[in-house]
Structures are given as C-alpha cells and as structure tokens.
Design an enzyme around this catalytic site. Structure first.
Site, PDB file in Angstrom:
ATOM      1  N   ASP A  30     -11.410   3.090   3.432  1.00 28.96           N
ATOM      2  CA  ASP A  30     -11.711   2.300   4.031  1.00 28.96           C
ATOM      3  C   ASP A  30     -13.135   1.692   3.853  1.00 28.96           C
ATOM      4  O   ASP A  30     -14.273   0.548   3.026  1.00 28.96           O
ATOM      5  CB  ASP A  30     -11.184   0.525   5.181  1.00 28.96           C
TER       6      ASP A  30
ATOM      7  N   LYS B 236       1.383  -1.420   0.455  1.00 29.70           N
ATOM      8  CA  LYS B 236       0.162   0.246  -0.103  1.00 29.70           C
ATOM      9  C   LYS B 236       0.520   1.570   0.061  1.00 29.70           C
ATOM     10  O   LYS B 236       0.869   2.259  -0.768  1.00 29.70           O
ATOM     11  CB  LYS B 236      -0.804  -0.100   1.225  1.00 29.70           C
TER      12      LYS B 236
ATOM     13  N   GLN C 120      -4.496  -1.288  10.166  1.00 30.24           N
ATOM     14  CA  GLN C 120      -5.443  -2.710   9.113  1.00 30.24           C
ATOM     15  C   GLN C 120      -6.109  -3.171  10.405  1.00 30.24           C
ATOM     16  O   GLN C 120      -5.142  -3.787  10.803  1.00 30.24           O
ATOM     17  CB  GLN C 120      -4.066  -2.977   9.049  1.00 30.24           C
TER      18      GLN C 120
END
Ligand code: NAD
Length: 292
Positions: free
Chosen positions: A121, A54, A98
């Site tokens: 997200d 990422k 995460q």
C-alpha cells in the site's frame, strides 16, 4: 468542445495483463509465486467487497492470495501478532491491512509494524520518506494509478501546473510528491484553501481527492486541462436507488476540459491493478535480496 474520456478500465485491464506476464516470467525464473496477504478487521461492507475483488484479481494474475478476516473485536496485540507472522512468512511478498480499522486500534502503529519491503500500500513512513526524497520504494496504489493515466494522456508532464485537491496520506500527499517528481509545479489545496476555484483555474492538471460529490464545477477548470477524479461518492438517485459520482461535476467538466476520468471506470480500476503491480515489484525485490 467535448473532452476526451480517459478510460481507466481499459488501461487497468492492460496493466493487469502486463503484471500477469511479469508474474509468469518471475515464476519461471525463481520457482516462486508472488503472494499477497490481505487483512480485514470487522464487517464493513464496502471493505468486504474490496477485499473479495482484490483476492479474485490476485489469483487471476497468477499470484497467491491469503485472506485473513478477523472479527471487529480483534485486539491491537492480536493484529500486530498477525502482521509479525506475515512479515516472517516467505510465501507472503505483499501485506495489505484494509483501512479503516476499528477505532480501538491505532492505525499508525499497525502500518508501522508492516515490513516496508512488503508494504504494497506504500503507507509505511519508510516508503513515504523514500517517495518524498526521490528514493525507490513502494508507492501508494491510487496516486500511482493516477500518474499512469496522466502520463498516458499527456506524455511528458514537466513544467505543467498541477493542483491536487486533498492532502490525505493515502492520496493527496503522495500524488503531489509523484507530480513533483515529474517536474510539475505543484499546489496542494485542501479544506482551508482560500479561493479554491481560483487556484484550480490555474491548473493544467487537476487531481480531485476530496470525497465531496461534484464539488469541482466546470467553470473552475481551465479550458483544455486534464482532470483526474479520485472521489467516490454514493448519492441518491431516482427510484430510491443510489449511484456513484466523483468529486467533479462530470458533464460540466467534459464541456471545458481536454480530458477527464469518469466515475466509475476511471481511477477506481487502476487502484487494484497497481496493487498487483506493487506485489510483483515487492516479490522481485525480496527475491533479489535488495531492500527495494
Ligand atoms: P480524506 O477524507 O482522508 O481527505 C480528504 C481531503 O479533502 C482532506 O485533505 C481535506 O483537507 C480535503 N477537503 C475536504 N473538504 C474540502 C473542501 N471543501 N475543499 C477543499 N478540500 C477539501 O479522503 P481520501 O482518503 O484522500 O479520499 C478522497 C476521496 O477519494 C474519497 O471520495 C475516497 O472515497 C476516494 N478514494 C478513491 C480511491 C480510488 O481507488 N478511486 C482510493 C482512495 C480514495
């Protein structure tokens, strides 16, 4: 008959190029650099690899990448303090924590603490609610990527029968909402579904997001259907090695379906590309002063 292979890798490369162009235009217009903060708690190896990828892709798209690697012993209060700091930081337009988090941390509490405008997200209840009510929010990356591949393959999805297997907040539920938003007739199947093969056989579109290697067999698939395989499963291979397979028996599906995503090289590359797209969208919205 052999199905068409849906090349997620190539589509994602094109999307990353378009995002990079958008980033350059945004910088020229506002003097600002979109920034993505990724927070990793603990030493999970798969997560470490995701976070590294990422960060690399973020920088390659012309954006700033901020990585926060915290020890597995980090307390919930410490993590929430970091989220509050990132919420307040004007250089940060996207925040990604995460998952999974260590068991002593309440995941829902952490997700709820992220500013919904920076929730790239799309897991915050505000964004989930906006998706469910047809509003404009940040959409979870994996289902967004699946939708892009479906529209690229099929064009207008209106009226098609779609079966989503899996009902997680991360993939299954938002995927179903996106398909409903495109006027599909949507069925969500899950671990308690009776006669799963019979349900899947109705589908013009099958999205498999289960986490069970090659569960969906070729004879479950309606001839000509489009099959999107979200599953990523590591299974033993020859010579003591391992290999990745999806939730769909790929060779069988290729003989029946109209189009199929491979694993790897299908949905996977779309997820990070959509994360970059969401970060640019968040930066644009924050710079414009609108909520979304
Ligand atoms: P999850 O474990 O949260 O959800 C799995 C879902 O599958 C559940 O809703 C469950 O009801 C359903 N299920 C379980 N057994 C079933 C059965 N026998 N029949 C029907 N349904 C069943 O998983 P998730 O986070 O939604 O991820 C699903 C898969 O997608 C995993 O393999 C994961 O690694 C993969 N994934 C891939 C990406 C990507 O970028 N490609 C992103 C996220 C998840």
């Amino acid at each position: 008959m052999s199905a068409r292979l849906i090349d997620g890798k190539a589509f994602a490369a094109g999307l990353r190029r378009r995002v990079a162009e958008g980033v350059a235009a945004f910088k020229a217009e506002t003097g600002l650099t979109p920034g993505l903060a990724v927070v990793l708690v603990g030493e999970d190896q798969a997560s470490q690899i995701y976070v590294r990828n990422k960060g690399r892709e973020t920088v390659a798209a012309g954006m700033a990448s901020f990585e926060h690697r915290l020890s597995a012993g980090t307390t919930q209060a410490e993590l929430l303090a970091l989220v509050a700091q990132l919420n307040a930081d004007p250089a940060v337009h996207g925040i990604l924590v995460q998952l999974p988090l260590p068991r002593h941390i309440d995941e829902a509490a952490v997700l709820a603490a992220i500013d919904p405008r920076k929730d790239v997200d799309g897991f915050h209840v505000t964004n989930a609610g906006l998706l469910a009510t047809g509003g404009k929010g940040l959409v979870p990356c994996t289902p967004l990527g699946c939708l892009m591949l479906l529209e690229d393959t099929l064009g207008d999805l209106s009226g098609l029968e779609a079966v989503v297997i899996g009902r997680s907040n991360i993939v299954g539920k938002p995927m179903a909402q996106l398909l409903l938003g495109k006027s599909c007739t949507v069925t969500i199947a899950h671990s308690r579904t009776r006669d799963l093969p019979g349900v899947v056989r109705r589908a013009d579109i099958v999205v498999a997001a289960v986490g069970r290697p090659e569960m969906v067999r070729g004879d479950w698939i309606k001839p000509g259907a489009t099959v999107i395989d979200v599953g990523i499963n590591r299974v033993p291979a020859e010579g003591g090695k391992t290999r990745l397979v999806g939730d769909v028996a790929f060779d069988e599906a290729m003989r029946v379906a109209g189009a199929v995503t491979p694993v790897p090289g299908g949905v996977g590359p779309m997820t990070i590309a959509c994360l970059l797209a969401n970060t640019l969208s968040a930066a644009r919205a924050l710079a414009g002063g609108t909520i979304f």
